[in-house]
Design a protein around this motif. Structure first.
Motif: not given
Length: 286
Positions: A2-4, A157-160, A227-231
């Motif tokens: 999780l983003q913290s 950008m680092n949080i898809p 439907s995007a990446g795993v993250a």
């Protein structure tokens, strides 16, 4: 994982900034359409808008490691390629304009530099022009303040999960719906809805359209992430399984229905008041 890095203080800032910005948008539109007959609502709407953005900024400063340094904006927010400096300057400018617009309805202040009636109506001259200018400038700033919060997240950008235009669009329309719902409350409380029936219907439509548009973009947002990446998929799945999402979904539907009901009963103050108050509460929760 999780983003913290951003906690509840940033959440409150994003909410209060969006709410205050869109409430001023509704206030400015109502004032520009109804002019001085809208003075009573415009005054309250402007003060609530200013207070909401101010509270948001105070919570944002709580999250900053060096709040005094952040307040020196000429040294801290100079890279305008980033959404954070754009947002910081727009928040400062919006608070100034919202405050000036609110003060323009204060009879104790205005009576010293112009002629007014009991409603705060200006007799004309440069002060009336300045009030209208504040409404127009504040309208633009309110929209920008609401928009920047979403694009600030999109720019991470680092949080898809945040990197999609559907995120800020969801922010904007849900905030617009909340601002319109709050304006409905002010109209029916201060005017009983009868003398401002056309405005009530207009903001009722805005409440419903905003709720439906927000629902659409949230659907597109989550569909895209699934439907995007795993993250991004993991984040979207976590949101969908959260009880808070179910509450938000129900609130969006109820808010849209409340807008329709408010439109139907716009000329019947005894029925309108509880509907729009409920709509505003639902909008804030959503």
């Amino acid at each position: 994982m999780l983003q913290s890095d951003w906690g509840w203080t940033v959440v409150i800032d994003l909410f209060m900034s969006g709410f205050g910005g869109c409430l001023f948008v509704a206030t400015a539109i109502g004032f520009l359409l109804a002019k001085d007959s809208f003075a009573k609502v415009a005054r309250v709407g402007a003060w609530v808008s200013f207070s909401a953005v101010l509270v948001g900024v105070l919570f944002l400063l709580m999250d900053v490691g060096q709040p005094l340094r952040a307040m020196w904006m000429f040294g801290s927010f100079v890279n305008f390629e980033s959404w954070m400096p754009r947002g910081a300057w727009s928040l400062a400018a919006s608070m100034l304009v919202f405050l000036l617009f609110a003060l323009s309805f204060d009879k104790r202040i205005v009576s010293r530099i112009g002629k007014t009636t009991d409603e705060g109506t200006l007799s004309g001259g440069w002060l009336a022009v300045a009030r209208k200018a504040c409404a127009i400038i504040g309208l633009a700033l309110g929209l920008f303040v609401t928009t920047y919060t979403g694009f600030l997240l999109k720019g991470s950008m680092n949080i898809p999960f945040w990197n999609t235009v559907n995120l800020p669009l969801s922010f904007v329309f849900l905030s617009l719906s909340a601002g319109a719902a709050m304006m409905l409350v002010l109209l029916v409380v201060l005017y009983d809805g009868l003398s401002k029936e056309r405005l009530c219907k207009g903001f009722a439509v805005a409440t419903t359209v905003g709720a439906l548009a927000a629902t659409l973009f949230i659907y597109l947002y989550l569909s895209e992430m699934l439907s995007a990446g795993v993250a991004a998929q993991a984040s979207a799945q976590w949101v969908l399984e959260s009880p808070a999402f179910a509450v938000c979904a129900v609130c969006a539907v109820v808010l849209a229905i409340a807008g329709v009901v408010a439109f139907v009963f716009a000329g019947k103050s005894s029925l309108l008041k509880p509907v729009v108050v409920a709509a505003c509460v639902v909008a804030v929760v959503a």
